[in-house]
Motif scaffolding. Sequence first.
Motif, PDB file in Angstrom:
ATOM      1  N   SER A  86     -11.139   0.401   3.867  1.00 35.32           N
ATOM      2  CA  SER A  86     -10.869  -0.016   5.247  1.00 35.32           C
ATOM      3  C   SER A  86      -9.484  -0.639   5.367  1.00 35.32           C
ATOM      4  O   SER A  86      -8.797  -0.442   6.372  1.00 35.32           O
ATOM      5  CB  SER A  86     -11.943  -0.987   5.733  1.00 35.32           C
ATOM      6  OG  SER A  86     -11.925  -2.158   4.957  1.00 35.32           O
ATOM      7  N   LYS A  87      -9.036  -1.356   4.335  1.00 34.79           N
ATOM      8  CA  LYS A  87      -7.690  -1.931   4.338  1.00 34.79           C
ATOM      9  C   LYS A  87      -6.641  -0.814   4.320  1.00 34.79           C
ATOM     10  O   LYS A  87      -5.638  -0.881   5.029  1.00 34.79           O
ATOM     11  CB  LYS A  87      -7.527  -2.841   3.113  1.00 34.79           C
ATOM     12  CG  LYS A  87      -6.169  -3.418   2.927  1.00 34.79           C
ATOM     13  CD  LYS A  87      -5.944  -4.585   3.816  1.00 34.79           C
ATOM     14  CE  LYS A  87      -4.619  -5.241   3.443  1.00 34.79           C
ATOM     15  NZ  LYS A  87      -3.977  -5.811   4.574  1.00 34.79           N
ATOM     16  N   GLU A  88      -6.904   0.204   3.519  1.00 26.34           N
ATOM     17  CA  GLU A  88      -5.990   1.351   3.457  1.00 26.34           C
ATOM     18  C   GLU A  88      -5.911   2.054   4.813  1.00 26.34           C
ATOM     19  O   GLU A  88      -4.831   2.424   5.282  1.00 26.34           O
ATOM     20  CB  GLU A  88      -6.503   2.343   2.402  1.00 26.34           C
ATOM     21  CG  GLU A  88      -5.484   2.741   1.371  1.00 26.34           C
ATOM     22  CD  GLU A  88      -6.099   3.610   0.293  1.00 26.34           C
ATOM     23  OE1 GLU A  88      -6.144   4.831   0.487  1.00 26.34           O
ATOM     24  OE2 GLU A  88      -6.518   3.042  -0.722  1.00 26.34           O
ATOM     25  N   ILE A  89      -7.073   2.212   5.445  1.00 23.82           N
ATOM     26  CA  ILE A  89      -7.124   2.856   6.762  1.00 23.82           C
ATOM     27  C   ILE A  89      -6.323   2.041   7.772  1.00 23.82           C
ATOM     28  O   ILE A  89      -5.563   2.585   8.567  1.00 23.82           O
ATOM     29  CB  ILE A  89      -8.591   3.033   7.222  1.00 23.82           C
ATOM     30  CG1 ILE A  89      -9.268   4.107   6.372  1.00 23.82           C
ATOM     31  CG2 ILE A  89      -8.666   3.392   8.696  1.00 23.82           C
ATOM     32  CD1 ILE A  89     -10.758   4.205   6.604  1.00 23.82           C
ATOM     33  N   LYS A  95       1.054   2.159  10.109  1.00 21.75           N
ATOM     34  CA  LYS A  95       2.189   3.056   9.865  1.00 21.75           C
ATOM     35  C   LYS A  95       2.308   4.095  10.972  1.00 21.75           C
ATOM     36  O   LYS A  95       3.408   4.422  11.422  1.00 21.75           O
ATOM     37  CB  LYS A  95       2.038   3.760   8.515  1.00 21.75           C
ATOM     38  CG  LYS A  95       2.410   2.894   7.336  1.00 21.75           C
ATOM     39  CD  LYS A  95       2.345   3.681   6.052  1.00 21.75           C
ATOM     40  CE  LYS A  95       2.676   2.823   4.859  1.00 21.75           C
ATOM     41  NZ  LYS A  95       2.600   3.568   3.600  1.00 21.75           N
ATOM     42  N   ILE A  96       1.168   4.614  11.421  1.00 18.50           N
ATOM     43  CA  ILE A  96       1.179   5.612  12.496  1.00 18.50           C
ATOM     44  C   ILE A  96       1.734   4.991  13.771  1.00 18.50           C
ATOM     45  O   ILE A  96       2.552   5.593  14.465  1.00 18.50           O
ATOM     46  CB  ILE A  96      -0.241   6.183  12.725  1.00 18.50           C
ATOM     47  CG1 ILE A  96      -0.632   7.085  11.555  1.00 18.50           C
ATOM     48  CG2 ILE A  96      -0.320   6.951  14.027  1.00 18.50           C
ATOM     49  CD1 ILE A  96      -2.075   7.533  11.584  1.00 18.50           C
ATOM     50  N   GLN A  97       1.299   3.765  14.084  1.00 12.19           N
ATOM     51  CA  GLN A  97       1.821   3.089  15.278  1.00 12.19           C
ATOM     52  C   GLN A  97       3.317   2.864  15.169  1.00 12.19           C
ATOM     53  O   GLN A  97       4.053   3.014  16.144  1.00 12.19           O
ATOM     54  CB  GLN A  97       1.116   1.745  15.472  1.00 12.19           C
ATOM     55  CG  GLN A  97      -0.249   1.868  16.073  1.00 12.19           C
ATOM     56  CD  GLN A  97      -0.885   0.515  16.301  1.00 12.19           C
ATOM     57  OE1 GLN A  97      -0.434  -0.488  15.786  1.00 12.19           O
ATOM     58  NE2 GLN A  97      -1.959   0.495  17.073  1.00 12.19           N
ATOM     59  N   ASP A  98       3.778   2.488  13.973  1.00 15.41           N
ATOM     60  CA  ASP A  98       5.212   2.284  13.784  1.00 15.41           C
ATOM     61  C   ASP A  98       5.984   3.582  13.988  1.00 15.41           C
ATOM     62  O   ASP A  98       7.069   3.590  14.571  1.00 15.41           O
ATOM     63  CB  ASP A  98       5.503   1.730  12.391  1.00 15.41           C
ATOM     64  CG  ASP A  98       5.071   0.278  12.252  1.00 15.41           C
ATOM     65  OD1 ASP A  98       4.819  -0.357  13.296  1.00 15.41           O
ATOM     66  OD2 ASP A  98       4.989  -0.211  11.108  1.00 15.41           O
ATOM     67  N   LEU A  99       5.428   4.684  13.483  1.00 15.44           N
ATOM     68  CA  LEU A  99       6.100   5.970  13.637  1.00 15.44           C
ATOM     69  C   LEU A  99       6.130   6.416  15.095  1.00 15.44           C
ATOM     70  O   LEU A  99       7.098   7.014  15.550  1.00 15.44           O
ATOM     71  CB  LEU A  99       5.427   7.041  12.773  1.00 15.44           C
ATOM     72  CG  LEU A  99       5.630   6.869  11.258  1.00 15.44           C
ATOM     73  CD1 LEU A  99       4.812   7.907  10.510  1.00 15.44           C
ATOM     74  CD2 LEU A  99       7.091   7.000  10.899  1.00 15.44           C
TER      75      LEU A  99
END
Length: 176
Positions: A86-89, A95-99
Motif C-alpha cells: 500500500s505504501k508503494e501504491i 508520482k503520477i500526480q507529480d507527472l
Amino acid sequence: MSEKKMSSSRRHHLKSLMISIAKNLLDAEKTQTEADRVKYMDDNCPALSMPGSVQDLQELCKKLHQQIDKIDEERYDLETKANKGSKEIEDLRIKIQDLKGKFKKPALRKVRMSADAMLKALLGSKHTVNLDLRANLKQVKKEVKEEEKEAVGDWRKNIEDKAGMDGRKKMFESEA
C-alpha cells in the motif's frame, strides 16, 4: 439487412433458461466452496482430543501455543507485506500526480515558533547560538535639532509668506 425481432415468448423463454443456468452455477460454486472449507479445516485443524492426564493436557497447551505463535508470525509477515504494497501504491500515485502537474497542496497549519526553536528543531541539539537580534543592532542616539523647535514657536508670524502662490491671499483681501 433488416434484423428480425424476437418474439416476446421466445425472449422470455431464453431469459428463464439463462437464469436457471446461472442458478445452477451458483449452487455448484457454493457446494465447492463449502467442500474446500471443510477440507482446509480437516487439514489444518485436527479434531480436539481431550487427554485424561494433566501432563498430556500441558503438552497439548504447549503445542497449541507453538501453533498460535507460528500463525501470528505469518499474520505479521502478511500484514507488513500488505502495508509495504500500500505504501508503494501511494508513492506511485504521488508520482503520477507529480507527472500530471495537477498537485493539490495540503492546507498548512499555522505554527508559532521562535527563530531559536526553529533552528533547534532543524539542527537538533547542535544549535547553541542564541538569536537575540536586538543585541546585534547598533545603538543610535537621537539628536534633537534646536532649529525645528524655534520654527514651531509662532506659526502666525509669517502667515502671508506661508500662504503660498505668490501672495494670492493679498489679492483676494484687496478685492473684498
